[in-house]
Enzyme design. Structure first.
Site, short mmCIF file in Angstrom:
data_model
loop_
_atom_site.label_atom_id
_atom_site.label_comp_id
_atom_site.label_asym_id
_atom_site.label_seq_id
_atom_site.Cartn_x
_atom_site.Cartn_y
_atom_site.Cartn_z
N ARG A 233 -5.37 53.36 72.18
CA ARG A 233 -6.68 53.80 72.64
C ARG A 233 -7.47 52.59 73.11
NH1 ARG A 233 -11.30 54.14 68.16
NH2 ARG A 233 -12.34 53.57 70.09
N HIS A 234 -8.51 52.86 73.87
CA HIS A 234 -9.37 51.79 74.35
C HIS A 234 -10.19 51.26 73.17
CE1 HIS A 234 -12.53 49.74 76.64
NE2 HIS A 234 -11.74 49.83 77.70
N PRO A 235 -10.38 49.93 73.08
CA PRO A 235 -11.12 49.39 71.93
C PRO A 235 -12.61 49.69 71.94
CG PRO A 235 -10.59 47.65 73.50
CD PRO A 235 -9.86 48.87 73.96
N LEU A 236 -13.17 50.10 73.09
CA LEU A 236 -14.62 50.27 73.18
C LEU A 236 -15.07 51.66 73.63
CD1 LEU A 236 -15.48 46.86 74.92
CD2 LEU A 236 -15.54 47.38 72.49
N PHE A 240 -10.29 57.79 75.22
CA PHE A 240 -9.71 56.90 76.23
C PHE A 240 -8.45 56.33 75.60
CE2 PHE A 240 -9.17 53.71 79.32
CZ PHE A 240 -10.16 53.73 80.29
#
Length: 414
Positions: A233-236, A240
Site C-alpha cells: 500500500r502507499h505509505p501516505l 492506494f
C-alpha cells in the site's frame, strides 16, 4: 548538440562514445545512448565483460549481456600494455564521450582518467559511474545493488510491517545510476555546446538511489520521520495499494476526495464518503485497515477482471497485477514497440528492449545485437585511427589485445 535530419538515425547520430563499462550500471547508460543513435565503442579486457558469462544463457550467449550491450561494437584492449593505453589516448581525441565504471582511482592508475584524457581532448565529456562517487569517506567502498539498496533506505522501507526489510525485485540501483548517468552526460553535452569545454560527470549509485526515493525523502524533510514498511500500500494515501479478489489481487489508487466519492459509489458504499474518518487523504491513510476490509469484502465474490472493469467504468484508477511476460506481450507494449525484433543469426527470434522515449522527429531504428568479444577491434582501429593492417598485426603480436580467454559460463547470478 549535433543536429541530425535523418529520421532513421536518431537524435545522437554522429556522437562517438568510448565505453569502458561492464556488468550493469555503465552498460545500461551507454545502451540508452546507443538506442538514440550514438556510436558506442565498447572497450573490453581480453577475457571480456563479466556479464558475458552470467546466465541465463542461450546458445552460449548471456541474456543480461545481450540486453544491455545492444547497439555497440567490441574493441578488445589489454590496458596493462602501454601500447593499448596509447591507443586509448588516440581514440579519446576522436570521441565526444567516455564512460567508465571502474572503482574510483583505477582509471587514473591505468592512464585513462579524466585528467589524462581531457588534456588530449578538452571538449571531452567524461562520465564516471561508481557506488558512492569519486570522493567522500565511502568513495573506495565496494558497492553492489544490494549494498546500495541497504544503505539508501529503500530496503528498510520495503516489505510488510511485521516482516524484514526487503529487496526491490530488480537491480534498481544499477539501473537508476545508469539512467542518471545518461541524463548527466546529455546535460553536459548541451553545456559543452555553449561553453566549448568538456567536463567530468560524477554519477554515484548511492546518490541516484537517494534522489529516487522522493516520497521517503519528502516525508523525512517535513516530519523528521523515516518511511515505514507498509506492505502493498502507499505509505501516505488510502485506499492506494493491492487488494484481494476471488481469483487474485488487483491494485487501486485513490488520491483525492472526488475519486474517493466515486470509489464509494462503485462498491455500493456511499456511507464511506460521509464518514468523518475518511474525510481527507491523511485520515483515510490512518484508517486504511477499515477501508481494506470494505474493499476486500466487496471484491470477495468478484474476479480481478470484473473488479477492474467496474472500477474503469467508474473512472477509478485500477489494474490487474501482471507478470513481466504479460506486460511485454500486452497490446499496449506491442503497439509502443517496447521490444524489437533483432536480426541475429546466433540467436534466432531474438527480441531486445529499447529506450522508452518516442520522438516525433526520429523514427525507432532496429536494434543491433550485442557484439562478439573483440569482433570490431580491427575495423575500429583501421576506420577511426587509420591504422594499417600490418600495424594492427604488429600490435596483436605485442599482446596489446591480450590472449582472449573468455570467462566460463556461471549460470544465473545468485
Amino acid at each position: 548538440m549535433l543536429q541530425n535530419t535523418d529520421s532513421g538515425a536518431g537524435p545522437l547520430h554522429g556522437l562517438r562514445v568510448l565505453d569502458f563499462t561492464r556488468v550493469l550500471s555503465g552498460p545500461f547508460c551507454t545502451a540508452l545512448l546507443g538506442d538514440l543513435g550514438a556510436h558506442i565503442i565498447k572497450v573490453e579486457p581480453p577475457q571480456g565483460d563479466d556479464y558475458r558469462a552470467i546466465g541465463p544463457m542461450r546458445d552460449g550467449h548471456s541474456a543480461l549481456f545481450s540486453v544491455v550491450n545492444r547497439n555497440k561494437q567490441s574493441l578488445v584492449l589489454d590496458l596493462k600494455q602501454p601500447e593499448a593505453v596509447a591507443l586509448v589516448h588516440q581514440l579519446a581525441a576522436e570521441v565526444d564521450i567516455v564512460v567508465e565504471n571502474f572503482r574510483p582511482g583505477v582509471a587514473d592508475k591505468l592512464g585513462i582518467g579524466y585528467g589524462q584524457l581531457s588534456a588530449l581532448n578538452p571538449r571531452l565529456i567524461y562520465t564516471s559511474i561508481s557506488g558512492f562517487g569519486q570522493n567522500g569517506p565511502a568513495a573506495r567502498r565496494p558497492a553492489y545493488d544490494i549494498v546500495i539498496q541497504a544503505m539508501s533506505g529503500i530496503m528498510e522501507s520495503t516489505g510488510f510491517p511485521d516482516g524484514p526489510p526487503t529487496l526491490v525485485g530488480e537491480a534498481i540501483t544499477d539501473v537508476l545510476s545508469g539512467l542518471f548517468a545518461s541524463w548527466g552526460t546529455l546535460a553536459a553535452l548541451i553545456g559543452r555546446d555553449r561553453s566549448g569545454q568538456g567536463t567530468h560527470v560524477d554519477a554515484a549509485m548511492f546518490d541516484a538511489t537517494l534522489s529516487f526515493t522522493v516520497t521517503a525523502v519528502a516525508r523525512y524533510l517535513f516530519t523528521g520521520k523515516d518511511a515505514r514498511r507498509v506492505g502493498n500500500r502507499h505509505p501516505l494515501s488510502a485506499p492506494f495499494g493491492a487488494y484481494r479478489a476471488k481469483d487474485g489481487h488487483f491494485v487501486l489508487a485513490i488520491l483525492n476526495n472526488k475519486l474517493f466519492a466515486q470509489f464509494a459509489q462503485v462498491i455500493d458504499r456511499d456511507d464511506l464518503a460521509q464518514d468523518p474518518r475518511f474525510a481527507s487523504d491523511e485520515q483515510r491513510s490512518q484508517h486504511e485497515p477499515l477501508l481494506r476490509a470494505a474493499i476486500e469484502s466487496w471484491a470477495a465474490d468478484l474476479t480481478v477482471s470484473d473488479v477492474v472493469e467496474r472500477f474503469e467504468k467508474g473512472a477509478i484508477p485500477a489494474a490487474p497485477i501482471w507478470t513481466v511476460r504479460q506486460a511485454l506481450d500486452s497490446d499496449q507494449a506491442r503497439y509502443r514497440q517496447l521490444l524489437q525484433d533483432t536480426d541475429d543469426p546466433r540467436l534466432p527470434g531474438l527480441r531486445l528492449p529499447r529506450q522508452p522515449i518516442q520522438f516525433s522527429a526520429w523514427e525507432n531504428t532496429p536494434a543491433r545485437p550485442a557484439p562478439d568479444l573483440g569482433a570490431d577491434t580491427d575495423a575500429i582501429l583501421h576506420g577511426l585511427l587509420g591504422l594499417g593492417l600490418d600495424k594492427i598485426a604488429a600490435l596483436r603480436d605485442l599482446g596489446v589485445f591480450g590472449r582472449q580467454t573468455p570467462l566460463e559460463h556461471t549460470g544465473d547470478p545468485s
